[in-house]
Scaffold this motif. Structure first.
Motif, short mmCIF file in Angstrom:
data_model
loop_
_atom_site.label_atom_id
_atom_site.label_comp_id
_atom_site.label_asym_id
_atom_site.label_seq_id
_atom_site.Cartn_x
_atom_site.Cartn_y
_atom_site.Cartn_z
N ALA A 96 0.83 -1.21 0.00
CA ALA A 96 0.00 0.00 0.00
C ALA A 96 0.86 1.26 0.00
O ALA A 96 0.60 2.20 -0.76
CB ALA A 96 -0.93 0.00 1.21
N ASN A 97 1.88 1.28 0.84
CA ASN A 97 2.69 2.49 0.95
C ASN A 97 3.51 2.76 -0.31
O ASN A 97 3.80 3.91 -0.64
CB ASN A 97 3.59 2.40 2.17
CG ASN A 97 2.80 2.52 3.47
OD1 ASN A 97 1.59 2.76 3.44
ND2 ASN A 97 3.45 2.35 4.59
N ALA A 98 3.87 1.70 -1.05
CA ALA A 98 4.58 1.90 -2.32
C ALA A 98 3.64 2.53 -3.35
O ALA A 98 4.06 3.41 -4.12
CB ALA A 98 5.10 0.56 -2.83
N ILE A 99 2.38 2.13 -3.35
CA ILE A 99 1.40 2.71 -4.26
C ILE A 99 1.17 4.18 -3.92
O ILE A 99 1.14 5.05 -4.80
CB ILE A 99 0.07 1.92 -4.19
CG1 ILE A 99 0.28 0.49 -4.69
CG2 ILE A 99 -1.02 2.63 -5.00
CD1 ILE A 99 -0.90 -0.43 -4.46
N ILE A 100 1.02 4.44 -2.64
CA ILE A 100 0.79 5.82 -2.19
C ILE A 100 2.00 6.70 -2.51
O ILE A 100 1.86 7.85 -2.95
CB ILE A 100 0.47 5.85 -0.69
CG1 ILE A 100 -0.82 5.06 -0.41
CG2 ILE A 100 0.34 7.28 -0.19
CD1 ILE A 100 -1.05 4.76 1.05
N ALA A 101 3.20 6.16 -2.27
CA ALA A 101 4.43 6.92 -2.53
C ALA A 101 4.56 7.25 -4.02
O ALA A 101 5.09 8.31 -4.38
CB ALA A 101 5.64 6.13 -2.06
N HIS A 102 4.08 6.36 -4.87
CA HIS A 102 4.10 6.63 -6.31
C HIS A 102 3.25 7.85 -6.63
O HIS A 102 3.59 8.67 -7.50
CB HIS A 102 3.59 5.41 -7.09
CG HIS A 102 3.83 5.48 -8.56
ND1 HIS A 102 3.06 6.23 -9.42
CD2 HIS A 102 4.78 4.89 -9.34
CE1 HIS A 102 3.50 6.11 -10.65
NE2 HIS A 102 4.54 5.30 -10.65
N PHE A 103 2.15 8.00 -5.92
CA PHE A 103 1.24 9.14 -6.10
C PHE A 103 1.86 10.43 -5.55
O PHE A 103 1.79 11.49 -6.18
CB PHE A 103 -0.08 8.85 -5.39
CG PHE A 103 -1.01 10.02 -5.31
CD1 PHE A 103 -1.80 10.38 -6.39
CD2 PHE A 103 -1.12 10.75 -4.14
CE1 PHE A 103 -2.67 11.47 -6.31
CE2 PHE A 103 -1.98 11.83 -4.05
CZ PHE A 103 -2.77 12.19 -5.14
N THR A 104 2.45 10.37 -4.37
CA THR A 104 2.95 11.59 -3.72
C THR A 104 4.28 12.07 -4.30
O THR A 104 4.56 13.28 -4.32
CB THR A 104 3.13 11.36 -2.21
OG1 THR A 104 4.10 10.31 -1.98
CG2 THR A 104 1.80 10.98 -1.56
N ALA A 105 5.12 11.14 -4.75
CA ALA A 105 6.50 11.50 -5.13
C ALA A 105 6.58 12.45 -6.31
O ALA A 105 7.58 13.18 -6.45
CB ALA A 105 7.31 10.24 -5.42
N THR A 106 5.56 12.47 -7.16
CA THR A 106 5.61 13.32 -8.35
C THR A 106 4.96 14.68 -8.10
O THR A 106 4.85 15.50 -9.01
CB THR A 106 4.88 12.64 -9.53
OG1 THR A 106 3.52 12.36 -9.15
CG2 THR A 106 5.59 11.35 -9.90
N ARG A 107 4.54 14.93 -6.86
CA ARG A 107 3.85 16.18 -6.52
C ARG A 107 4.56 16.87 -5.36
O ARG A 107 5.27 16.24 -4.59
CB ARG A 107 2.39 15.90 -6.14
CG ARG A 107 1.55 15.35 -7.28
CD ARG A 107 0.18 14.89 -6.78
NE ARG A 107 -0.75 14.62 -7.88
CZ ARG A 107 -0.82 13.47 -8.52
NH1 ARG A 107 -0.01 12.47 -8.17
NH2 ARG A 107 -1.68 13.30 -9.50
N THR A 108 4.33 18.17 -5.25
CA THR A 108 4.89 18.90 -4.12
C THR A 108 4.07 18.60 -2.87
O THR A 108 2.94 18.09 -2.94
CB THR A 108 4.88 20.41 -4.37
OG1 THR A 108 3.52 20.87 -4.43
CG2 THR A 108 5.60 20.75 -5.66
N LYS A 109 4.62 18.97 -1.72
CA LYS A 109 3.90 18.77 -0.45
C LYS A 109 2.56 19.48 -0.47
O LYS A 109 1.54 18.91 -0.05
CB LYS A 109 4.75 19.30 0.71
CG LYS A 109 6.01 18.53 0.96
CD LYS A 109 6.80 19.11 2.13
CE LYS A 109 7.35 20.48 1.82
NZ LYS A 109 8.25 20.98 2.90
N ASN A 110 2.55 20.71 -0.95
CA ASN A 110 1.31 21.48 -0.94
C ASN A 110 0.29 20.95 -1.95
O ASN A 110 -0.92 21.03 -1.71
CB ASN A 110 1.59 22.96 -1.18
CG ASN A 110 2.18 23.64 0.04
OD1 ASN A 110 1.95 23.23 1.17
ND2 ASN A 110 2.97 24.68 -0.19
N GLN A 111 0.77 20.42 -3.06
CA GLN A 111 -0.15 19.82 -4.03
C GLN A 111 -0.84 18.60 -3.44
O GLN A 111 -2.06 18.43 -3.57
CB GLN A 111 0.61 19.44 -5.31
CG GLN A 111 1.00 20.64 -6.17
CD GLN A 111 1.87 20.23 -7.35
OE1 GLN A 111 2.60 19.24 -7.31
NE2 GLN A 111 1.80 21.02 -8.43
N VAL A 112 -0.06 17.75 -2.77
CA VAL A 112 -0.65 16.57 -2.14
C VAL A 112 -1.58 17.00 -1.00
O VAL A 112 -2.68 16.45 -0.83
CB VAL A 112 0.44 15.63 -1.60
CG1 VAL A 112 -0.18 14.44 -0.86
CG2 VAL A 112 1.32 15.13 -2.74
#
Length: 203
Positions: A96-112
């Motif tokens: 689960a965390n690898a899937i979520i990290a794939h989503f967050t890693a391409t965005r900035t903190k504020n975008q997420v």
């Protein structure tokens, strides 16, 4: 009081200490999938999207990941993901965390953060000191104060509380280094003040 507010932000650290004798520390991961610190393009963000606290956060996160087309997100709708026994396994957490990290890693903190807030998912950017100056909430509150000091503009934190009948005052000018030394020494009557080079000490 401020102390009470700080005590509240410790979450259940007090209960851990009094009930189990355990001192809780910071952690970058949790056993529950969807909860922990995840990488972003400019830092990290904390998500509390497991089933152990507010289960809607997990379901909302899965819906967001699926709508985004994040690889692997479709698999998170499998019934096993609501099975507590499965969720406690390292495989579940890592998957689960690898899937979520794939989503967050391409965005900035504020975008997420903006996306997760829109979808009612508990989250918080892992801010560094400099990030606070770009914090939308603090900007909206006009919290920071600018003052002239030593020929340049400096920025200071505002008051921790605001009172309706006693609003904060505009800050005065900051004195230059040593500007008030003479006046202070004179006011003290030179009592107990060591003499400076070239200064005559009077009794």
């Amino acid at each position: 009081s401020i102390q009470e507010c700080v005590a509240h932000t410790l979450e259940n650290a007090i209960q851990f200490y009094t009930a189990e004798g355990v001192v809780r520390g910071r952690t970058k991961g949790r056993l529950d999938p969807g909860a922990g610190v995840f990488p972003c393009s400019d830092g990290e963000i904390f998500l509390m999207a497991g089933l152990s606290m507010i289960s809607s956060s997990w379901h909302n996160l899965v819906a967001l990941l699926r709508a985004d087309g994040t690889p692997g997100a479709e698999g998170l709708i499998d019934p096993k993901w609501v099975d507590p026994a499965w969720r406690r396994t390292p495989e579940a957490r890592d998957t689960a965390n690898a899937i979520i990290a794939h989503f967050t890693a391409t965005r900035t903190k504020n975008q997420v953060y903006d996306l997760t807030q829109q979808h009612q998912i508990l989250s918080a950017p892992m801010n560094k000191v400099g990030d606070l100056f770009e914090n939308a909430q603090l900007k909206f509150l006009n919290w920071f104060i600018d003052q002239q000091w030593e020929g340049r503009t400096t920025t200071w934190p505002g008051p921790p509380v605001r009172m309706s009948e006693t609003p904060r005052l505009s800050p005065g000018r900051i004195a230059k280094t040593g500007e008030d030394t003479e006046a202070i020494i004179t006011a003290l009557g030179n009592a107990g003040v060591p003499s400076s080079p070239g200064r005559t000490q009077h009794g």
